[in-house]
Design a protein around this motif. Structure first.
Motif, short mmCIF file in Angstrom:
data_model
loop_
_atom_site.label_atom_id
_atom_site.label_comp_id
_atom_site.label_asym_id
_atom_site.label_seq_id
_atom_site.Cartn_x
_atom_site.Cartn_y
_atom_site.Cartn_z
N LEU A 109 -4.49 8.85 -2.21
CA LEU A 109 -3.08 9.22 -1.91
C LEU A 109 -2.90 9.85 -0.49
O LEU A 109 -1.86 9.98 -0.03
CB LEU A 109 -3.07 10.48 -2.70
CG LEU A 109 -2.42 10.29 -4.18
CD1 LEU A 109 -2.23 11.60 -5.12
CD2 LEU A 109 -1.16 9.62 -4.12
N ARG B 236 -3.23 7.71 2.03
CA ARG B 236 -2.52 6.60 2.37
C ARG B 236 -1.03 6.79 2.19
O ARG B 236 -0.07 6.59 2.86
CB ARG B 236 -3.04 5.45 1.77
CG ARG B 236 -2.49 4.28 2.45
CD ARG B 236 -2.96 3.08 1.94
NE ARG B 236 -2.26 2.63 0.62
CZ ARG B 236 -2.64 1.60 -0.25
NH1 ARG B 236 -3.67 0.83 0.08
NH2 ARG B 236 -2.01 1.37 -1.33
N ILE B 237 -0.76 7.29 1.08
CA ILE B 237 0.80 7.63 0.50
C ILE B 237 1.24 8.67 1.57
O ILE B 237 2.55 8.38 1.89
CB ILE B 237 1.10 7.71 -1.01
CG1 ILE B 237 0.17 7.04 -1.88
CG2 ILE B 237 2.38 7.90 -1.24
CD1 ILE B 237 0.69 5.30 -1.61
N SER B 238 0.60 9.70 1.71
CA SER B 238 1.05 10.86 2.43
C SER B 238 1.30 10.39 4.00
O SER B 238 1.91 11.04 4.60
CB SER B 238 0.26 11.87 2.13
OG SER B 238 -1.15 11.74 2.90
N HIS C 62 2.91 7.71 4.83
CA HIS C 62 4.23 7.07 4.83
C HIS C 62 5.16 8.05 4.54
O HIS C 62 6.58 7.95 5.31
CB HIS C 62 4.04 5.75 3.88
CG HIS C 62 3.32 4.77 4.07
ND1 HIS C 62 3.51 3.93 5.25
CD2 HIS C 62 2.26 4.41 3.68
CE1 HIS C 62 2.63 3.21 5.44
NE2 HIS C 62 1.69 3.49 4.39
N THR D 14 2.43 15.71 -6.94
CA THR D 14 1.86 14.70 -7.26
C THR D 14 1.10 15.03 -8.64
O THR D 14 0.30 15.76 -8.60
CB THR D 14 1.06 13.80 -6.61
OG1 THR D 14 1.85 13.56 -5.29
CG2 THR D 14 0.88 12.39 -7.09
N MET E 122 -1.88 2.75 -6.55
CA MET E 122 -1.55 3.23 -5.24
C MET E 122 -0.79 1.99 -4.59
O MET E 122 0.03 2.52 -3.55
CB MET E 122 -2.97 3.52 -4.60
CG MET E 122 -3.54 4.89 -5.24
SD MET E 122 -2.36 6.28 -5.07
CE MET E 122 -3.42 7.22 -6.42
N ASP E 123 -1.16 0.88 -4.78
CA ASP E 123 -0.49 -0.27 -4.22
C ASP E 123 0.92 -0.10 -4.50
O ASP E 123 2.06 -0.21 -3.61
CB ASP E 123 -0.78 -1.54 -4.28
CG ASP E 123 -2.30 -1.88 -3.72
OD1 ASP E 123 -2.64 -0.98 -2.66
OD2 ASP E 123 -2.87 -2.52 -4.02
N LEU F 224 2.69 2.45 -5.65
CA LEU F 224 3.21 3.73 -5.00
C LEU F 224 3.77 3.65 -3.70
O LEU F 224 4.61 4.07 -3.19
CB LEU F 224 2.47 4.89 -5.31
CG LEU F 224 3.00 6.12 -5.32
CD1 LEU F 224 4.25 6.39 -6.06
CD2 LEU F 224 1.83 7.18 -5.85
N ASP F 225 2.81 2.76 -2.75
CA ASP F 225 2.97 2.96 -1.59
C ASP F 225 4.21 1.85 -1.24
O ASP F 225 5.06 2.30 -0.61
CB ASP F 225 1.96 1.98 -0.90
CG ASP F 225 1.71 2.09 0.44
OD1 ASP F 225 2.53 3.24 1.17
OD2 ASP F 225 1.18 1.10 1.32
N VAL G 103 7.35 3.97 -2.18
CA VAL G 103 7.57 5.30 -1.15
C VAL G 103 8.12 4.46 0.08
O VAL G 103 9.29 5.03 0.74
CB VAL G 103 6.23 5.85 -0.52
CG1 VAL G 103 6.54 6.68 0.45
CG2 VAL G 103 6.03 6.83 -1.89
#
Length: 110
Positions: free
Chosen positions: A24, A26-28, A30, A37, A79-80, A82-83, A86
């Motif tokens: 996560l 990595r998501i944060s 972006h 979450t 996660m891919d 979700l990325d 986002v």
């Protein structure tokens, strides 16, 4: 960002919790406007693992789910997805205009 990791018919180990939190990160990178979450890990059938994520952004809620054979692979695929969601949300909210009229304002000196 508040992170909640729950398990349905599954014990969530510290290793799984740590793996989800590192992914996560990595998501944060972006999106800095993530409020909370919730990640739910579960087993669907023998050998099938399901991972769901609900992400609450400022102005939008995102829901993503995936089913894979391996739990760690399911988290990676989630996660891919979700990325991508986002980034798509971030691109839609970007205002490309410089002024409301769409043209530059020029100030003349007297």
């Amino acid at each position: 960002m508040n992170l909640t990791v729950t398990g349905l018919n599954l014990d969530v180990t510290e290793a799984l919790r740590e793996y989800v939190s590192t992914k996560l990160a990595r998501i944060s990178r972006h999106a800095d406007n993530i409020i909370s979450t919730t990640v739910t890990l579960s087993t669907v059938e023998k050998g099938q693992h399901k991972v769901e994520a609900d992400v609450h952004l400022a102005g939008k809620d995102l829901h993503v789910e995936t089913v894979e054979v391996d739990m760690y692979a399911a988290i990676d695929v989630l996660m891919d997805k979700l990325d991508r969601m986002v980034l798509k949300h971030k691109e839609k909210n970007t205002d490309y205009r410089t002024t409301p009229s769409g043209r530059e304002t020029i100030v003349e000196a007297e």
